[in-house]
Structures are given as structure tokens and as C-alpha cells.
Write an enzyme that holds these catalytic residues in place. Structure first.
Site: not given
Length: 757
Positions: A17, A605, A695
């Protein structure tokens, strides 16, 4: 006992994908071709689960980019600037995720943040005052219908309205309370459409419930779900939580008219206690998340069965054995790891293997299992080969408090570094990596396969480094980098040079959109074999008279972006890595590298989702681990760190306590919100808020960068401000990178003229 999967990976076994989507971005394939690839993997996912005997299979867990973005599009939460482009539905969707720059317009992407305590990133929904929330999308229904047409009944999955409203950004005067009734009504319509299809179950994901909840939060939840549960009709509602326990609302949650509630028994420290204390209604299904959806070690059946037995003793509810969260966070299958010896591989379980674990646990829990299954599983937890290094353990035990402190203090270091480096106002730099072009990837791959000799590989990379240095000099950057052409990944690269790590071939995990990472596995005690980056840094420095940063990944990020051990504490594992990277820092300094960047992109995180746990369960050892890495350098050596795509405003004091000299971070997608917090907390560290979003493929203009820096200077002292992109440039193209950096330097020069005069 029945089984369930919260969600499944969608990138494909070999990232099919990802590659198809990137071809679509390059206009090499059309929309129908992309959908064909997507449909292939949707079908593979549900049929794999069906064949494994899973009872509750999800649909609509697939996404081209992100499920939160999917939910925004489903309910028409699309800002006007994207609709105004006049693109197709799919391209409008991608413009929200990536930005758009072309003949239809020029828009930035929506903000992107970390998904709770994972390395997955979600796109932040943006709700304008005049947003008309309505159920306009068909993706959820299309995917359910397709699965049903193939003979598989699924439970469609949707991000819940409470979590959606809590994560959304409100750009006007209105807040969540102003949209809650409209959004709730559209969820009711969604349920009605599913009821018309005779859908059995709908899974509504509400992970925000594992955070600290206020009285107002619980009132908002009640306002939503009193209406939704009353309108469920023939559709059974599964309220799914994950990434922790729901201690703030559990006693109320079990009173709502949900047909099932999914609870996390892996990260939910108090989940079992809550059930034991408050019970669980016998007329509901308890989806017990006992199979870890975020790590790759085999499930300990004995431990999981003990939890299930305790649940059986406390409730007569129907128990469903489930994953703790979506399997999005683990790789597809161990079948691809043909080079990994069985003595190692037998300890691991990826997404497809976890389906087998669920089924075996189901059989064992019903008392129908072969005892050999349990005994084989027990044998996996009696010890692992090559996992203990007594010298490493001794070194950790001998760390002194003084090893965590850098001397002299920050102000004295800043003065010494200013004199030594003699950088201009608004120093310009990049975060580290430069575009990894096809020739870079191909040469590395050939080297790994033994088809390119080491000498040839080294020479190739030196040529790339020399070209990169020359380019940066031509552009006019002040502090240069070597480009990181020798690195496949900022964590895996270091792991390959450390003892105690294992590596996979195809254990890819989605980070965001088409960006995938291949986390290494911390198998045993960690130490450095030999210098890792020194020769590359020395060569880069020899190509220029300008300062070149040594580029390292910090211990917290290396740990957080690896699949961690479960047999020792997080603190001990992190300190082992810190000592290894400390050795590298000192070697870089000894070889003349005067600026060393120690990236901690993933600091946020693994921060516990509840504030009461922040320090004692994480920051009290994560921040010292970073300080341990840098505490041995001279006062003139400038230590940088970098952080990206997380919410940092509430841990600014802890970040300042890292005692770095310069910190760069992402601010371009978040409208510089973090800068207000820096000012409020009297942040002393010099800062480089990203002035443009790497990005996205769009190129920032000089005026855009200047305007952004002008905003920054209202919150940051001009003598403490660096100008840089918001992250590494590895995934970008060479043309856009050069154009963007040229504009960055032009903007810096314009700003110097403006503020120095």
C-alpha cells in the site's frame, strides 16, 4: 470463548500500500489502480482473521493515511481551504494530510501529532466555527458491505465522538460543547444506516478515556452516549478502550447501555483491580485485551489465563479474548523473517501470529486445549540465549549521581560556546538527514547483499557526503550535517552497531501515511561494540571550514523506537543504551567534533498518559538518561537535541532539565503553540522551532518563513533562536529540499538585516 481483534495492519506484507500510494502521488498510477491495491489488502486482512478462527473481525480499520482523518472526512469536518481547491475526494483527503502546492492552490497540511503513547501519528481534525457536521462519507459502509459480500460479517470500527472532539483543534470561538450535539446526531445516523444493513456490532473507539478525566469530560461523555446508546436499535455497541485503564470513569462506564466494553489488561495497570472492585455486568460482553497489540514477544499464556480465570470468578459476563489495542503497531507476519534463526524467532509474535495466540488462548480458557500447547508456551519464558552481559549490568550499577550532571552551568557554557563557534544571529542548520535518493538506497541494498565491496560502499558514501557539504556551503547554511547517507533508519542504524540487538527483514510498522519504520528488537543487555559515527563525522568535517554536527540518536528514542524487552525494567534498559551512546559522544568530541546533536524525537512517546505517573514512571529516569549521555563533554562542546510531532507544552520544565544547549523541534504544523509555553516557563535552552513542514512536499516562500520567525521573536530572545526545518529531510526529494533551504537561508539573511540594524 470467542475472540476479537481491535484492528489490523494495513500497509501490506511488503508495504504494497505504501508503494502504490507513493506511485499515486507521483501520478504513475491512477485512482482506480490505488483502490485495487487497497481492496486486495482489505480482503487479505479479513480473510486471514476468518481463517484463523477470529470471531469479531474489524472493518473500516483500513486507511490510506489515518483513521482520525478518515473520521473527519466521514463527518464533513473538512476546512474550507481544502474544499476550495476543487480536487477529487481522494485528493482533497490527501491535501489535508500532506498539504497541496499546484495549479489549484497552495495550502499547508493539517497538524500531525503522536497517537497517545505510540509512534503512530494522527492528523489533527480542524473544526471551524461554520463547519457543518454531517454524515457525508461512505467508506465505513463500503468496507462493511464489501466484507459482507465476501461472506464475512465484520464489526465496523469508528473513532468515537468523545475522543474525536477531545483531539480536534478549534480555530474560531466555538469549542467542543458547541459541536457535540450535531456530531452525536450524525453518529446516531451512522448507527441507523448500519441497522438498516442488519449489522451485528459497531466498535466505537474511545481511547481518550484512559487519560485523566475532569468532571467536564465525564459530563461531555454522558451527553454524547446517553443519546447514542438510546438509538442503537438492533446494532450492538462495543465501547473499545486501549493504551491504559479507565479508572476515572469505570464505575459509571459499566452503567451505560453498551453491549460490550473493551478493556486493556496489558497497559491498563488497574484494569483487573477495577473489575474486581466494581464488578462487570453479566448482561454485557467483556472484551478482555490480554494479547499485547504493541509489542512482538510471544504471549505468556499462563499469565493471560490467570487474568481470564480471575475475570470468570468476578463476573458472569460473556468474556471475549481480544488484543489490547489495534495490531497496527506490530508487523504483519514472521513468515517473512526467513533469516532469523528459530531459537530467536520462536519468542516472537507478529500480527498474523497473534491471531493464533488468540485462538489457542480461547481453547485453553475453555478447558479444551492440548496441554502440550501450554507447556510449549511455558518453555519460552525459562530463559533466552545470549541475553545477559554481566559487565553491562555492573556498569549500570556503578553509575554515580555526579554522572548525570554537566558542568559548568548553562550560562557559562553558552558564553564559552559563543566565543568558540562565533555563529551569526539566527544560525541556520538542518536536523540531520538529506534526501535518500534511489542510488543511495540501491547501493546500500547491494552492499548488504554482498554485491558491493565495503571499500566501494565507503567511497560512495564519502562522495555523497562531500557533495552534501558542498551543497550546504553553496546554499549558505551556518552549521552543516553530513547527510546520514550511510543510515537506513535513525534507530536501526545504531542498533546494528550495538550488542544486544536483533534485526528483521520485513517487520515494517506504519508511523504515518506512507512512512514506515522497522524497529529493531532489544534482545539482551546493550553495549557499544566500537565507534559508530566517528569516521563519517571526521570525513565530513575535513570537507569544510564550517562546523559540522555529529549526529546521534539518544537513548530514550532508541529505546522507545525499538521493540523493548519485557524481562527487565524500562529504566535499566534505557541506562544501558545511554552508556553506549555516551561512549560515542566522547569519541566524537575527542576527534574534533564541537557540535553534537543527540536526537530525542520520541521523548514524549512513552510518557504515561496519566499525569500522576509522569515522573515516577518515566521522566525521573528518562531525563537523567539523556543527561548521562552528554555530561562528560567540555564546556565548549555544544549539545543539541531534536524532538518532533508531539505535545510538549506540559513537560517544558522537564525538557529544559535535559540540560542541552540547543533544542530543535516541530512547530510549523502547530502554529507555534509551544512557544507560548517556552516563554511562560522561562525556558533557558536555545531553540530552533521548525520554520517549515518537511512532511509535506510544498516549498515554503521566503516571506512565509520570515513571517513565522517574526512570530517566534515575540516569544523567544533573538540570541537564542535558530532557523531550521522541523525534521530530517530523508523522505523529501532533492529539488524541493534545495529550493526550501535556499529560501530558508534567504529568510535568515533578511531577518539579520532587519534585526541587526
Amino acid at each position: 470463548m470467542k475472540t476479537a481483534v481491535v484492528g489490523f495492519p494495513r500497509i501490506g506484507k511488503d508495504r504494497e500500500l505504501k508503494f502504490a500510494t507513493e506511485k499515486y502521488f507521483r501520478s504513475e498510477i491512477g485512482e482506480s489502480d490505488l483502490y485495487n491495491v487497497a481492496n486486495t489488502w482489505k480482503h487479505f486482512n479479513i480473510t486471514s482473521q476468518k481463517e484463523a478462527g477470529i470471531d469479531f473481525i474489524s472493518s473500516n480499520d483500513f486507511s490510506f493515511y489515518d483513521n482520525v482523518l478518515d473520521t473527519a472526512v466521514l463527518f464533513n469536518v473538512i476546512p474550507k481551504r481544502y474544499k476550495a481547491l476543487g480536487l477529487s475526494n481522494l485528493d482533497t483527503y490527501f491535501s489535508m494530510a500532506r498539504g497541496y502546492q499546484g495549479d489549484k492552490g497552495n495550502v499547508k497540511a493539517l497538524a500531525m501529532k503522536k497517537w497517545f503513547n505510540t509512534n503512530y501519528h494522527y492528523i489533527v481534525p480542524e473544526i471551524e466555527d461554520d463547519t457543518k457536521i454531517e454524515l457525508v462519507g461512505t467508506k465505513l459502509f463500503d468496507e462493511y458491505d464489501a466484507a459482507k459480500a465476501s461472506g464475512i460479517e465484520t464489526k465496523p470500527v469508528v473513532v468515537g465522538p468523545f475522543t474525536f472532539l477531545k483531539l480536534a483543534r478549534y480555530t474560531g470561538e466555538k469549542k467542543a460543547e458547541d459541536f457535540v450535539d450535531d456530531l452525536t446526531e450524525e453518529y446516531v445516523k451512522l448507527i441507523k444506516k448500519l441497522d438498516d444493513r442488519l449489522t451485528h456490532w459497531l466498535q466505537i473507539d474511545e481511547p481518550y478515556l484512559v487519560r485523566d478525566l475532569t468532571f467536564e469530560d465525564k459530563a461531555l461523555f454522558k451527553r454524547i452516549y446517553d443519546k447514542i446508546t438510546a438509538a442503537s436499535g438492533g446494532v450492538r455497541l462495543l465501547l473499545q478502550t486501549y493504551f491504559g485503564d479507565v479508572r476515572d470513569i469505570y464505575d459509571q462506564l459499566i452503567q451505560y447501555d453498551f453491549d460490550g466494553i473493551g478493556l486493556d489488561f496489558v497497559e491498563g495497570k488497574k484494569t483487573l483491580d477495577l473489575v474486581e472492585t466494581f464488578g462487570f455486568p453479566k448482561n454485557k460482553y467483556l472484551f478482555a485485551g490480554v494479547v499485547n497489540g504493541k509489542n512482538i514477544w510471544r504471549n505468556n499464556y499462563e499469565n493471560s489465563l490467570q487474568i481470564i480465570e480471575k475475570l470468570k470468578s468476578k463476573t458472569n459476563a460473556k468474556i471475549v479474548i481480544s488484543t489490547s489495542c489495534s495490531l497496527l503497531h506490530v508487523p504483519y507476519t514472521l513468515e517473512s523473517e526467513t533469516d532469523l534463526p528459530e531459537e530467536y524467532k520462536k519468542h516472537f509474535s507478529f500480527a498474523l501470529e497473534k491471531l493464533t495466540e488468540l485462538k489457542e488462548l480461547s481453547v485453553l480458557a475453555d478447558g479444551d486445549g492440548n496441554s502440550d500447547i501450554l507447556e510449549r508456551n511455558k518453555s519460552l519464558f525459562t530463559g533466552r540465549i545470549n541475553s545477559v552481559d554481566e559487565a553491562v549490568k555492573e556498569r549500570v550499577a556503578n553509575i554515580k549521581e555526579s554522572d548525570y550532571r554537566r558542568v559548568p552551568d548553562f550560562d557559562k557554557r553558552a558564553a564559552a560556546q559563543s566565543e568558540c563557534l562565533n555563529l551569526p544571529l539566527f544560525p541556520t542548520t538542518t536536523i540531520g538527514s538529506f534526501p535518500q535518493t534511489e542510488d543511495v538506497r540501491r547501493t546500500r541494498q547491494l552492499f548488504r547483499k554482498g554485491k558491493v565491496a565495503k571499500e566501494e560502499y565507503v567511497e560512495f558514501n564519502k562522495n555523497k557526503i562531500a557533495d552534501c557539504i558542498k551543497l550546504q556551503e553553496e546554499i549558505g547554511l551556518d552549521v552543516l550535517v553530513h547527510g546520514e547517507y550511510e543510515r537506513n533508519d535513525m534507530v536501526e542504524y545504531f542498533g546494528e552497531h550495538l550488542e544486544g540487538y536483533l534485526f528483521t527483514k520485513k517487520a515494517w510498522v506504519q508511523s504515518y501515511g506512507t512512512r514506515c519504520v522497522k524497529p529493531p528488537v532489544i534482545w539482551g543487555d546493550v553495549s557499544r561494540k566500537s565507534p559508530i559515527t566517528v569516521e563519517w563525522a571526521k570525513f565530513a568535517s575535513s570537507c569544510t571550514d564550517k562546523p559540522v554536527k555529529g549526529m546521534l540518536t539518544g537513548p530514550v528514542t532508541i529505546f522507545n523506537w525499538s521493540f523493548p524487552r519485557e524481562d527487565i525494567s524500562v529504566k535499566e534498559s534505557m541506562l544501558q543504551i545511554a552508556l553506549a551512546i555516551r561512549d560515542e559522544v566522547l569519541d566524537l568530541e575527542a576527534n574534533g567534533i564541537g557540535i553534537i546533536q543527540i536526537d530525542e524525537a520520541a521523548l514524549r512517546e512513552k510518557l504515561p498518559l496519566r499525569k500522576s505517573d509522569w515522573y515516577k514512571e518515566y521522566l525521573d529516569f528518562a531525563i537523567p538518561a539523556f543527561r548521562l549521555v552528554a555530561s562528560g563533554v567540555k564546556e565548549t562542546t555544544q549539545i543539541h537535541t531534536h524532538m518532533c510531532y508531539s505535545e510538549f507544552t506540559d513537560i517544558i520544565p522537564a525538557i529544559d532539565a535535559m540540560d542541552a544547549d540547543v533544542i530543535t523541534f516541530e512547530a510549523s504544523r502547530s502554529d507555534l503553540q509551544i512557544l507560548d509555553s517556552l516563554k511562560e516557563n522561562h525556558f533557558r535552552t536555545a531553540v530552533g522551532p521548525g520554520v517549515y513542514d518537511i512532511h509535506s512536499p510544498r516549498i515554503p516562500s521566503v516571506d512565509e518563513i520570515v513571517a513565522g520567525v517574526d512570530k517566534m521573536l515575540k516569544r523567544v530572545d533573538d540570541k537564542k533562536l535558530w532557523i531550521n526545518p522541523d525534521c530530517g529531510l530523508k523522505t523529501r526529494g532533492e529539488t524541493e529540499t534545495k529550493a526550501s533551504l535556499i529560501n530558508l537561508v534567504k529568510a535568515a539573511n533578511e531577518l539579520r538585516d532587519k534585526y541587526c540594524s
